[in-house]
Design a protein around this motif. Sequence first.
Motif, short mmCIF file in Angstrom:
data_model
loop_
_atom_site.label_atom_id
_atom_site.label_comp_id
_atom_site.label_asym_id
_atom_site.label_seq_id
_atom_site.Cartn_x
_atom_site.Cartn_y
_atom_site.Cartn_z
N LEU A 57 -6.02 8.05 -6.49
CA LEU A 57 -4.88 7.86 -5.61
C LEU A 57 -5.02 8.73 -4.38
CD1 LEU A 57 -1.92 6.72 -5.23
CD2 LEU A 57 -1.18 8.87 -6.28
N ARG A 58 -4.77 8.15 -3.23
CA ARG A 58 -4.71 8.92 -1.98
C ARG A 58 -3.32 8.75 -1.39
NH1 ARG A 58 -8.57 7.22 2.72
NH2 ARG A 58 -10.09 8.29 1.42
N ILE A 59 -2.74 9.86 -0.90
CA ILE A 59 -1.44 9.81 -0.24
C ILE A 59 -1.66 10.23 1.22
CG2 ILE A 59 0.92 10.70 -0.17
CD1 ILE A 59 0.62 11.25 -3.21
N GLU A 60 -1.12 9.42 2.13
CA GLU A 60 -1.25 9.69 3.55
C GLU A 60 0.14 9.70 4.19
OE1 GLU A 60 -5.58 7.50 4.19
OE2 GLU A 60 -3.75 6.50 4.88
N LYS A 61 0.23 10.33 5.38
CA LYS A 61 1.50 10.44 6.09
C LYS A 61 1.33 9.94 7.52
CE LYS A 61 0.45 14.96 7.87
NZ LYS A 61 0.96 16.12 8.48
N SER A 62 2.45 9.51 8.10
CA SER A 62 2.48 9.14 9.51
C SER A 62 3.81 9.60 10.09
CB SER A 62 2.35 7.62 9.69
OG SER A 62 2.59 7.26 11.03
N THR A 63 3.78 10.09 11.31
CA THR A 63 5.01 10.47 12.01
C THR A 63 5.34 9.48 13.12
OG1 THR A 63 3.74 11.93 13.46
CG2 THR A 63 4.78 12.95 11.53
N SER A 64 4.62 8.38 13.18
CA SER A 64 4.84 7.37 14.21
C SER A 64 6.10 6.57 13.93
CB SER A 64 3.65 6.41 14.26
OG SER A 64 2.48 7.09 14.59
N LYS A 65 6.60 5.90 14.98
CA LYS A 65 7.76 5.03 14.83
C LYS A 65 7.42 3.82 13.96
CE LYS A 65 11.12 2.41 17.46
NZ LYS A 65 11.54 1.94 18.77
N ASP A 66 6.17 3.37 14.05
CA ASP A 66 5.66 2.26 13.25
C ASP A 66 4.66 2.81 12.23
OD1 ASP A 66 7.04 0.16 14.66
OD2 ASP A 66 5.65 0.54 16.32
N PRO A 67 4.39 2.07 11.15
CA PRO A 67 3.47 2.57 10.10
C PRO A 67 1.99 2.48 10.54
CG PRO A 67 4.32 0.43 9.48
CD PRO A 67 5.02 0.82 10.75
N VAL A 68 1.61 3.36 11.47
CA VAL A 68 0.24 3.45 11.99
C VAL A 68 -0.14 4.92 12.12
CG1 VAL A 68 0.37 1.25 13.24
CG2 VAL A 68 1.01 3.37 14.40
N GLY A 69 -1.42 5.19 12.35
CA GLY A 69 -1.87 6.55 12.60
C GLY A 69 -1.71 7.48 11.41
N PHE A 70 -2.08 7.02 10.23
CA PHE A 70 -1.91 7.81 9.01
C PHE A 70 -2.96 8.92 8.92
CE2 PHE A 70 0.47 4.06 7.88
CZ PHE A 70 1.52 4.57 7.11
N GLU A 71 -2.54 10.05 8.33
CA GLU A 71 -3.43 11.18 8.05
C GLU A 71 -3.37 11.49 6.56
OE1 GLU A 71 -2.23 14.53 10.40
OE2 GLU A 71 -1.99 13.29 12.19
N GLN A 72 -4.51 11.84 5.99
CA GLN A 72 -4.56 12.12 4.55
C GLN A 72 -3.83 13.41 4.20
OE1 GLN A 72 -8.36 11.58 2.60
NE2 GLN A 72 -7.92 13.22 1.16
N CYS A 73 -3.02 13.35 3.14
CA CYS A 73 -2.36 14.54 2.57
C CYS A 73 -3.13 15.04 1.36
CB CYS A 73 -0.93 14.22 2.15
SG CYS A 73 0.17 13.77 3.47
N ILE A 74 -3.46 14.10 0.46
CA ILE A 74 -4.14 14.47 -0.78
C ILE A 74 -4.84 13.24 -1.35
CG2 ILE A 74 -2.16 14.04 -2.29
CD1 ILE A 74 -3.04 16.59 -3.86
N GLU A 75 -5.92 13.48 -2.05
CA GLU A 75 -6.58 12.44 -2.84
C GLU A 75 -6.92 13.06 -4.19
OE1 GLU A 75 -10.67 9.83 -2.78
OE2 GLU A 75 -9.52 9.94 -0.92
N LYS A 76 -6.62 12.31 -5.26
CA LYS A 76 -6.80 12.89 -6.60
C LYS A 76 -7.20 11.82 -7.60
CE LYS A 76 -4.49 15.74 -10.02
NZ LYS A 76 -3.25 16.35 -10.46
N ASP A 77 -8.08 12.20 -8.53
CA ASP A 77 -8.38 11.37 -9.69
C ASP A 77 -7.35 11.70 -10.76
OD1 ASP A 77 -10.62 10.10 -8.59
OD2 ASP A 77 -11.94 11.72 -9.21
#
Length: 126
Positions: A57-77
Amino acid sequence: MVTDRKLQLRGLSSSLCRSSKTFWTTTGMFPQELIIGFPKCVKISKVGIQCYLVRTLRIEKSTSKDPVGFEQCIEKDLQHREGQLQMEEFPLPEFQATYLRFIIKSAFDHFVSVHRVMAEGTADNT
């Protein structure tokens, strides 16, 4: 300011937020993604997921008005728990986000299910 509460999730069935008996399931090919939106940018300190048969599982975040430009927060098995839901919490350094993207990169079977997603943090009431 609202503090230390579960943040309201937008664009997701309220039954997925409240009950582990309802779930979202994949179509059998990977990766699969689930994007959660908030009404405005919020500060998040912990993210959690309740799922079944998810391997990576990978979790990413975005601060954009639209769901674009995501940055990785964490990836874990994740650990496989035969016949049991996987319950994972990810305490993270506090970050801002308008959207969270949960990417299921691989699984222990052809199909997986997501029963609940959680985010804890704060939101300004402005």
